[in-house]
Design an enzyme around this catalytic site. Structure first.
Site, PDB file in Angstrom:
ATOM      1  N   PRO A 108       0.822  -1.216   0.000  1.00  0.00           N
ATOM      2  CA  PRO A 108       0.000   0.000   0.000  1.00  0.00           C
ATOM      3  C   PRO A 108       0.855   1.266   0.000  1.00  0.00           C
ATOM      4  O   PRO A 108       1.968   1.278   0.508  1.00  0.00           O
ATOM      5  CB  PRO A 108      -0.781  -0.099   1.312  1.00  0.00           C
ATOM      6  CG  PRO A 108       0.055  -0.962   2.195  1.00  0.00           C
ATOM      7  CD  PRO A 108       0.808  -1.899   1.305  1.00  0.00           C
TER       8      PRO A 108
ATOM      9  N   PHE B 278       1.314   4.852   1.430  1.00  0.00           N
ATOM     10  CA  PHE B 278       0.802   5.628   2.568  1.00  0.00           C
ATOM     11  C   PHE B 278       0.654   7.097   2.215  1.00  0.00           C
ATOM     12  O   PHE B 278       0.226   7.890   3.026  1.00  0.00           O
ATOM     13  CB  PHE B 278       1.729   5.469   3.780  1.00  0.00           C
ATOM     14  CG  PHE B 278       3.070   6.116   3.613  1.00  0.00           C
ATOM     15  CD1 PHE B 278       3.288   7.410   4.055  1.00  0.00           C
ATOM     16  CD2 PHE B 278       4.120   5.443   3.004  1.00  0.00           C
ATOM     17  CE1 PHE B 278       4.522   8.013   3.894  1.00  0.00           C
ATOM     18  CE2 PHE B 278       5.349   6.044   2.850  1.00  0.00           C
ATOM     19  CZ  PHE B 278       5.557   7.335   3.297  1.00  0.00           C
TER      20      PHE B 278
END
Length: 410
Positions: free
Chosen positions: A161, A163
């Site tokens: 992912p 951030f």
């Protein structure tokens, strides 16, 4: 891919001739900085500033001397004219002195710039400036010391992912901590005052087997198996290169990773197992406190935060490896974080360079589309597609697939 560690001012020489420095400066701001480090200063390195301040001092002394000479001079015009000529000569000397100073600084820093002809005189080292040209070059057995420079783009397809992207789950999760900006998570002062957000992020980033290496990672391992990989320099902190089977000594993690940790108050190493337990502890975000009590201070994985020095072996190996490089492959990096980005200028003029990336980056470092280009090849697209296509051209398709299969079986 939020895995690329930002680094701010690393005080390592850029290793460029003065003319190249000028050219390279323009390039630092180019490229898609968003993915890698929106707010990481482009870190020109300390030596430029030092050089320019010494230059200013040198200028100061010459003008003082000139001032003294002027007050002694009589008011006749001929004297004034002579004076002006002398001043001009002094300024010219001064510029020459500054160039000499720069060159001697570079000599002191052991940066050997080989005697190299002007680009226009160089004959092409590649048949074509694309994957086909590079495949042909490799097949002719012309490279034994390939260096790969990798950034966040090689880990995107692993699902790691980001951030920094508003709306992503991880960004939202971190918002509850009231960060002044996403990068604050990697700022030492912020971490010392409030370690909780970093430890939360670490749950996502810690290499726990949650994410699997991508085709790009296995391609780096394949280059090693073929016996032609000198080193992989990565900006990523996900350790997916070694998870794909690359030996540790073949990897330089320029921005550190979770392989080791240090107590920042005592300077002592902390077993990474302790850190992993703290990161994934059920103590409702208090794992880091227990760790702090146990080790007599705040513990931080050896990831390079903003403003911290890069690991010493990064500089040592960059200096040893790049002059030996006979093919440079740059993948998935926007080349905005220094001093990592400047490494592409450290290979010999005769060394071909391949960029595999979604967009053109590197500003004037690369010569794509210029008449003077004699060695820079480009593949625009995803890293996985790029390495799969290159493998096919090399007849390595099955090798790459079997590496992925064996890993899947594990």
């Amino acid at each position: 891919g939020g895995m690329t560690m930002p680094n701010a001012e690393a005080e390592e020489p850029r290793g460029k001739a003065p003319a190249e420095q000028e050219e390279a400066r323009g390039s630092e701001s180019e490229g898609d900085g968003a993915r890698e480090s929106a707010s990481a200063p482009a870190g020109r390195g300390g030596e430029d500033e030092a050089a320019s301040s010494e230059h200013d001092e040198a200028r100061g002394t010459t003008s003082e001397q000139a001032g003294a000479a002027e007050s002694d001079a009589s008011d006749t015009e001929s004297d004034e004219e002579e004076q002006e000529e002398e001043e001009e000569e002094e300024e010219e000397d001064d510029d020459a002195n500054f160039q000499e100073f720069l060159l001697s600084m570079m000599g002191k820093l052991n940066i050997r710039k080989a005697e190299q002809p002007a680009s226009s005189e160089l004959s092409s080292v590649l048949n074509s400036f694309d994957l086909e040209g590079v495949a042909d070059y490799i097949q002719k057995g012309r490279c034994k010391n390939v260096i790969v420079m990798a950034g966040a783009g090689i880990s995107v397809s692993a699902g790691i992912p980001d951030f920094r992207t508003p709306g992503s789950g991880l960004y939202s999760k971190l918002q509850q901590y009231g960060l002044p900006h996403p990068e604050a998570i990697f700022e030492l002062d912020f971490f010392k005052n409030n370690p909780a957000p970093f430890y939360t992020l670490a749950q996502e980033l810690f290499p726990s087997g949650k994410y699997q290496p991508t085709a790009a990672h296995y391609f780096i391992k394949l280059l090693h198996e073929k016996g032609i990989l000198l080193r992989c320099f990565t900006q990523n902190i996900d350790s997916l290169e070694t998870q794909a089977g690359l030996p540790h000594d073949k990897l330089v993690a320029a921005h550190g990773n979770f392989d080791s940790a240090t107590c920042i108050d005592t300077g002592k190493k902390v077993p990474i197992g302790d850190v992993e337990r703290a990161i994934f502890s059920d103590e409702d975000e208090c794992g880091w406190k227990t760790l702090k009590e146990k080790h007599g201070g705040l513990v931080k994985p050896d990831i390079v935060f903003f403003g911290e020095q890069l690991p010493p072996h990064f500089f040592r190996l960059a200096q040893e490896d790049f002059p030996r490089c006979d093919l440079l492959i740059v993948m998935g990096t926007s080349l905005v974080v220094q001093p990592f980005a400047s490494l592409i200028g450290r290979v010999q003029e005769s060394c071909p360079r391949l960029l595999i990336n979604r967009e053109k980056v590197g500003g004037t470092y690369f010569r794509f589309g210029y008449k003077s280009n004699h060695r820079d090849a480009l593949f625009l697209g995803d890293c996985d597609h790029g390495v799969e296509r290159l493998s096919n051209l090399l007849g390595w398709e099955e090798d790459l697939k079997s590496l992925k299969r064996t890993a899947a079986v594990k």
